[in-house]
Design a protein around this motif. Structure first.
Motif, PDB file in Angstrom:
ATOM      1  N   ILE A 151       3.614  -2.116  -2.153  1.00  0.00           N
ATOM      2  CA  ILE A 151       2.447  -1.948  -1.279  1.00  0.00           C
ATOM      3  C   ILE A 151       1.509  -1.022  -2.029  1.00  0.00           C
ATOM      4  O   ILE A 151       1.734   0.177  -2.109  1.00  0.00           O
ATOM      5  CB  ILE A 151       2.856  -1.360   0.082  1.00  0.00           C
ATOM      6  CG1 ILE A 151       3.805  -2.333   0.755  1.00  0.00           C
ATOM      7  CG2 ILE A 151       1.651  -1.116   0.980  1.00  0.00           C
ATOM      8  CD1 ILE A 151       5.065  -1.730   1.211  1.00  0.00           C
ATOM      9  N   ARG A 152       0.527  -1.591  -2.618  1.00  0.00           N
ATOM     10  CA  ARG A 152      -0.282  -0.807  -3.551  1.00  0.00           C
ATOM     11  C   ARG A 152      -1.764  -0.834  -3.208  1.00  0.00           C
ATOM     12  O   ARG A 152      -2.254  -1.771  -2.591  1.00  0.00           O
ATOM     13  CB  ARG A 152      -0.071  -1.311  -4.966  1.00  0.00           C
ATOM     14  CG  ARG A 152      -0.466  -2.756  -5.148  1.00  0.00           C
ATOM     15  CD  ARG A 152      -0.237  -3.226  -6.556  1.00  0.00           C
ATOM     16  NE  ARG A 152       1.170  -3.345  -6.890  1.00  0.00           N
ATOM     17  CZ  ARG A 152       1.616  -4.018  -7.951  1.00  0.00           C
ATOM     18  NH1 ARG A 152       0.769  -4.588  -8.770  1.00  0.00           N
ATOM     19  NH2 ARG A 152       2.900  -4.107  -8.208  1.00  0.00           N
ATOM     20  N   TYR A 153      -2.396   0.243  -3.656  1.00  0.00           N
ATOM     21  CA  TYR A 153      -3.847   0.371  -3.484  1.00  0.00           C
ATOM     22  C   TYR A 153      -4.509  -0.168  -4.747  1.00  0.00           C
ATOM     23  O   TYR A 153      -4.115   0.201  -5.851  1.00  0.00           O
ATOM     24  CB  TYR A 153      -4.195   1.840  -3.259  1.00  0.00           C
ATOM     25  CG  TYR A 153      -5.663   2.159  -3.380  1.00  0.00           C
ATOM     26  CD1 TYR A 153      -6.550   1.795  -2.383  1.00  0.00           C
ATOM     27  CD2 TYR A 153      -6.160   2.833  -4.494  1.00  0.00           C
ATOM     28  CE1 TYR A 153      -7.898   2.087  -2.496  1.00  0.00           C
ATOM     29  CE2 TYR A 153      -7.503   3.130  -4.617  1.00  0.00           C
ATOM     30  CZ  TYR A 153      -8.365   2.750  -3.614  1.00  0.00           C
ATOM     31  OH  TYR A 153      -9.697   3.040  -3.728  1.00  0.00           O
ATOM     32  N   LEU A 154      -5.507  -1.029  -4.570  1.00  0.00           N
ATOM     33  CA  LEU A 154      -6.209  -1.560  -5.753  1.00  0.00           C
ATOM     34  C   LEU A 154      -7.543  -0.853  -5.957  1.00  0.00           C
ATOM     35  O   LEU A 154      -7.738  -0.150  -6.926  1.00  0.00           O
ATOM     36  CB  LEU A 154      -6.426  -3.065  -5.619  1.00  0.00           C
ATOM     37  CG  LEU A 154      -5.174  -3.954  -5.533  1.00  0.00           C
ATOM     38  CD1 LEU A 154      -5.562  -5.418  -5.463  1.00  0.00           C
ATOM     39  CD2 LEU A 154      -4.258  -3.732  -6.722  1.00  0.00           C
ATOM     40  N   PHE A 208     -15.431  -6.784  -4.523  1.00  0.00           N
ATOM     41  CA  PHE A 208     -15.137  -7.823  -5.506  1.00  0.00           C
ATOM     42  C   PHE A 208     -14.133  -7.347  -6.557  1.00  0.00           C
ATOM     43  O   PHE A 208     -13.454  -8.167  -7.175  1.00  0.00           O
ATOM     44  CB  PHE A 208     -16.437  -8.336  -6.137  1.00  0.00           C
ATOM     45  CG  PHE A 208     -17.241  -9.105  -5.127  1.00  0.00           C
ATOM     46  CD1 PHE A 208     -16.782 -10.315  -4.642  1.00  0.00           C
ATOM     47  CD2 PHE A 208     -18.409  -8.593  -4.615  1.00  0.00           C
ATOM     48  CE1 PHE A 208     -17.483 -11.011  -3.677  1.00  0.00           C
ATOM     49  CE2 PHE A 208     -19.125  -9.286  -3.648  1.00  0.00           C
ATOM     50  CZ  PHE A 208     -18.658 -10.493  -3.177  1.00  0.00           C
ATOM     51  N   GLY A 209     -14.047  -6.044  -6.744  1.00  0.00           N
ATOM     52  CA  GLY A 209     -12.986  -5.493  -7.591  1.00  0.00           C
ATOM     53  C   GLY A 209     -11.635  -5.811  -6.952  1.00  0.00           C
ATOM     54  O   GLY A 209     -10.679  -6.215  -7.630  1.00  0.00           O
ATOM     55  N   SER A 214      -7.134   3.316   1.025  1.00  0.00           N
ATOM     56  CA  SER A 214      -5.978   4.201   0.865  1.00  0.00           C
ATOM     57  C   SER A 214      -5.211   4.376   2.170  1.00  0.00           C
ATOM     58  O   SER A 214      -3.969   4.373   2.175  1.00  0.00           O
ATOM     59  CB  SER A 214      -6.452   5.575   0.395  1.00  0.00           C
ATOM     60  OG  SER A 214      -7.248   5.437  -0.729  1.00  0.00           O
ATOM     61  N   ASP A 230     -11.479   0.247  -3.579  1.00  0.00           N
ATOM     62  CA  ASP A 230     -12.308   0.112  -2.374  1.00  0.00           C
ATOM     63  C   ASP A 230     -13.398  -0.934  -2.565  1.00  0.00           C
ATOM     64  O   ASP A 230     -14.008  -1.377  -1.613  1.00  0.00           O
ATOM     65  CB  ASP A 230     -12.984   1.458  -2.045  1.00  0.00           C
ATOM     66  CG  ASP A 230     -12.103   2.321  -1.160  1.00  0.00           C
ATOM     67  OD1 ASP A 230     -10.878   2.326  -1.386  1.00  0.00           O
ATOM     68  OD2 ASP A 230     -12.636   2.980  -0.250  1.00  0.00           O
ATOM     69  N   ASP A 231     -13.642  -1.292  -3.838  1.00  0.00           N
ATOM     70  CA  ASP A 231     -14.748  -2.215  -4.125  1.00  0.00           C
ATOM     71  C   ASP A 231     -14.374  -3.644  -3.727  1.00  0.00           C
ATOM     72  O   ASP A 231     -13.304  -4.146  -4.091  1.00  0.00           O
ATOM     73  CB  ASP A 231     -15.064  -2.151  -5.619  1.00  0.00           C
ATOM     74  CG  ASP A 231     -16.208  -3.059  -5.986  1.00  0.00           C
ATOM     75  OD1 ASP A 231     -17.335  -2.739  -5.609  1.00  0.00           O
ATOM     76  OD2 ASP A 231     -15.961  -4.109  -6.610  1.00  0.00           O
ATOM     77  N   ASP A 247      -6.634 -11.662  -6.969  1.00  0.00           N
ATOM     78  CA  ASP A 247      -6.564 -12.940  -7.694  1.00  0.00           C
ATOM     79  C   ASP A 247      -5.619 -12.810  -8.897  1.00  0.00           C
ATOM     80  O   ASP A 247      -4.798 -13.696  -9.151  1.00  0.00           O
ATOM     81  CB  ASP A 247      -7.955 -13.360  -8.181  1.00  0.00           C
ATOM     82  CG  ASP A 247      -8.740 -14.064  -7.083  1.00  0.00           C
ATOM     83  OD1 ASP A 247      -8.211 -14.174  -5.960  1.00  0.00           O
ATOM     84  OD2 ASP A 247      -9.880 -14.497  -7.344  1.00  0.00           O
ATOM     85  N   ASP A 269       6.423   0.588  -4.049  1.00  0.00           N
ATOM     86  CA  ASP A 269       5.439   0.206  -5.068  1.00  0.00           C
ATOM     87  C   ASP A 269       4.874  -1.203  -4.860  1.00  0.00           C
ATOM     88  O   ASP A 269       3.878  -1.574  -5.490  1.00  0.00           O
ATOM     89  CB  ASP A 269       6.067   0.303  -6.460  1.00  0.00           C
ATOM     90  CG  ASP A 269       6.254   1.752  -6.869  1.00  0.00           C
ATOM     91  OD1 ASP A 269       5.716   2.633  -6.166  1.00  0.00           O
ATOM     92  OD2 ASP A 269       6.940   2.008  -7.872  1.00  0.00           O
ATOM     93  N   ALA A 323     -11.077  -8.318  -4.838  1.00  0.00           N
ATOM     94  CA  ALA A 323     -10.868  -9.773  -4.941  1.00  0.00           C
ATOM     95  C   ALA A 323     -10.319 -10.118  -6.326  1.00  0.00           C
ATOM     96  O   ALA A 323      -9.374 -10.918  -6.440  1.00  0.00           O
ATOM     97  CB  ALA A 323     -12.177 -10.512  -4.680  1.00  0.00           C
ATOM     98  N   ALA A 324     -10.879  -9.496  -7.370  1.00  0.00           N
ATOM     99  CA  ALA A 324     -10.406  -9.766  -8.737  1.00  0.00           C
ATOM    100  C   ALA A 324      -8.959  -9.303  -8.901  1.00  0.00           C
ATOM    101  O   ALA A 324      -8.135 -10.009  -9.491  1.00  0.00           O
ATOM    102  CB  ALA A 324     -11.313  -9.055  -9.738  1.00  0.00           C
ATOM    103  N   MET A 333      -3.151   1.461   2.882  1.00  0.00           N
ATOM    104  CA  MET A 333      -1.957   1.477   2.037  1.00  0.00           C
ATOM    105  C   MET A 333      -0.861   2.342   2.676  1.00  0.00           C
ATOM    106  O   MET A 333       0.294   1.906   2.794  1.00  0.00           O
ATOM    107  CB  MET A 333      -2.293   2.030   0.650  1.00  0.00           C
ATOM    108  CG  MET A 333      -1.119   2.078  -0.302  1.00  0.00           C
ATOM    109  SD  MET A 333      -1.365   3.243  -1.634  1.00  0.00           S
ATOM    110  CE  MET A 333      -1.122   4.815  -0.813  1.00  0.00           C
TER     111      MET A 333
END
Lengths: 206, 406
Positions: free
Chosen positions: B278-281, B286-287, B250, B283-284, B293, B276, B289-290, B253
């Protein structure tokens, strides 16, 4: 003042952190821990910003039914279910949150990680084509290390593990250490630039 | 002086101890079954272990205070003699004839104990006793000692010198640059390609994707990444190309939003800035990475930048980026991830080049001066390495101590 204040804060914080490395006496010895605690507090507040951003972007996407909006629905549902499960029934062993975490989150993470094996294979295939002398050297080294690491290599020639260990322990280690030394100097130089206010890109400095 | 003995009658034996500390000679006396004792018969006897010696106490050096180091020479029965010592007991008192409080125990063979519970300025006496499981040796006493904090870490003098030398070099070259002297910096192909990558994405009508690694703002690589982001975002703003920045933290971001916003303002295109993008996906690892991707597959960026700290997700991201046909430039200071980036990306900034990127891209004399100073620091270090190897090979091993940080 809008740009001077961050520069002053950066200079003071950076200088104090350098001093604490050389001064073991209190309060310098406690400063790193204090800064870490402050950072954690800021992180918690920033997390609210992050979650807000996530909800805003995906709820807009669902509202306007942009392409792939159903992925956003899945994401929002996942977020709400985990959030409610965690807040409502706790996260201890045996809780609903714990069940979801171990039976959905972990398997999905492991699946992503497992994909790495296939990506390594495809990337190696491209990298190990002997088109140039460098690539040929890479190919030969990789084959030797691989043969040194698998039982088949030992079966073919019992010196393959020694060759593999030598490549990893000497040429590879020497290269890695050279990179690490360069990184250390890069870190010091970057830190100095930021602390002294020479590097101001993050403040739109010219 | 009174001697108090303790008699323990077990079955047909009497055991005699020197009370109250159970030290002294044990005499086991057999009782005759017909109770006609003419003289006691000594069946077994054992003595307490020999005392430890040379108890020395010093204030722990280079600390914040509150700590004293106690050292002693092992008991003669530890590692020799009767081999009877099992433990050492370390006790403390504020007066030599006062009541001693047990501070800790150390197993046999030990010759040092650190008491980390002292109050600075208070004088303490320590006693060390060997213990064989039954008996205690005579205590070995220490002199009085008081703990205190130090104002300089003497084990880090070499680091101070190195820091001062490197800082002086950097500042000297910055001053030279200020005077207008031209400084040569070797070309870095990965950085030369930044403008081409942004231009290519613009020509293709595709966005740029900038991935700032997976660590937080307390990591120097992420900080360096934010600085490079400012340069890349400025070029993107000048070319009027959209820039996507998916983040894993965060705070990153928030920092990225501010950096990109400032870059757009600086380029005179604040109207094209979209927060928008520049977004937060998540903290995980591989989450994230997914998520990235997925973004790559959907948005098909023309250029992808990987700048910052990466772990196992590096190749997952770079291979996906390669599959969508993007020109890829990566930079990281994690040596283990460099081979993955070298394999999957068009250009890779190796280690220090990541930290040099901002100065290199800006071409500002002040920043280039700092790079020059860094290069000279490296030259000195290489000379030290070579000199050190020669000296150690010649038997002058003292240099290892000089170069080791305490």
């Amino acid at each position: 003042m809008k740009k001077q204040a961050p520069l002053i804060i950066t200079f003071i914080a950076g200088s104090v952190m350098i001093l604490q490395y050389f001064i073991p006496h209190r309060p310098f010895s406690d400063i790193q821990q204090i800064f870490n605690t402050w950072f954690l507090i800021i992180t918690v507040f920033a997390m609210i910003l992050g979650i807000g951003n996530l909800i805003k972007i995906h709820s807009e996407r669902v509202q306007r039914q942009r392409s792939g909006w159903w992925y956003s629905v899945v994401l929002m549902m996942g977020f709400i279910v985990m959030f409610v499960a965690g807040i409502g029934w706790g996260i201890e062993r045996g809780s609903f949150f714990y069940y979801l975490y171990w039976n959905m989150h972990i398997p999905m993470s492991s699946t992503m990680f497992a994909l790495l094996a296939f990506f390594v294979a495809s990337a190696s295939y491209r990298a190990f084509r002997a088109r140039t002398p460098d690539a040929t050297l890479l190919l030969v080294s990789a084959i030797l290390v691989m043969l040194g690491r698998v039982p088949l290599g030992n079966y073919i020639w019992d010196k393959f593990p020694l060759v593999g260990d030598w490549i990893m322990g000497y040429p590879n280690m020497a290269g890695q250490r050279a990179i690490m030394i360069g990184i250390a100097f890069g870190v010091v130089s970057t830190s100095l630039r930021i602390i002294l206010g020479i590097e101001r890109t993050y403040l739109s400095g010219k | 002086m009174f001697l108090i003995f303790c008699l323990v009658i077990t079955g047909n034996q009497i055991e005699v101890y020197n009370a109250p500390h159970n030290d002294g000679l044990i005499i086991t006396v057999a009782l005759q079954s017909d109770a006609t004792i003419e003289s006691p018969k000594i069946l077994t006897s054992s003595a307490p272990p020999a005392s430890p010696a040379n108890v020395e106490v010093v204030d722990r050096p280079n600390d914040a205070g509150g700590s004293i180091i106690i050292t002693w020479t092992k008991s003669a029965d530890d590692g020799g003699g009767r081999e009877s010592v099992k433990q050492y007991l370390i006790s403390r008192s504020t007066s030599i004839d006062g009541e001693f409080e047990l501070m800790g125990t150390m197993d046999k063979g030990a010759e040092q104990f650190v008491d980390g519970t002292t109050e600075d300025g208070t004088h303490y006496f320590y006693k060390v006793q060997a213990f064989d499981g039954t008996l205690y040796s005579e205590p070995a006493m220490s002199e009085a000692v008081a703990s205190s904090g130090q104002w300089f870490h003497t084990g880090r003098i070499n680091m101070l010198i190195a820091t001062l030398v490197l800082s002086s070099l950097v500042l000297w070259f910055i001053r030279k640059a200020k005077r207008g002297e031209e400084l040569y910096i070797r070309p870095i192909s990965g950085l030369e390609a930044v403008e081409d990558a942004v231009g290519r994405a613009t020509e293709m009508g595709k966005p740029i994707m900038y991935i700032p690694g997976i660590l937080d703002m307390d990591n120097i690589q992420t900080i360096a990444s934010m600085i490079i982001l400012g340069r890349v975002a400025r070029k993107a703003a000048e070319y009027e190309t959209s820039i996507l920045v998916p983040t894993c933290r965060s705070i990153v971001m928030s920092a990225a939003q501010e950096t990109v916003k400032e870059a757009y303002l600086d380029a005179g295109r604040p109207d094209t800035y979209d927060a928008d993008k520049i977004r937060y996906l998540t903290d995980d690892q591989f989450g994230y990475a997914a998520g990235v991707d997925g973004l790559m597959i959907r948005e098909k960026p023309g250029a992808i930048f990987y700048m910052g700290a990466f772990y196992a997700e590096s190749l997952i991201l770079a291979e996906t980026g390669h599959s969508v046909g993007a020109i890829q430039i990566a930079g990281t200071a994690h040596p283990h991830q460099l081979p993955f980036f070298v394999t999957a990306c068009d250009y890779t900034l190796i280690g220090e080049e990541l930290f040099a990127a901002s100065a290199y891209l800006s071409k500002e004399p002040l920043l280039l001066g700092s790079l020059k100073g860094q290069d000279w620091g490296k030259a000195i270090f290489i000379a030290l390495l070579i000199g050190g190897v020669i000296l150690v090979s010649l038997g002058f091993t003292k240099i290892i101590t000089w170069l080791t940080t305490g």
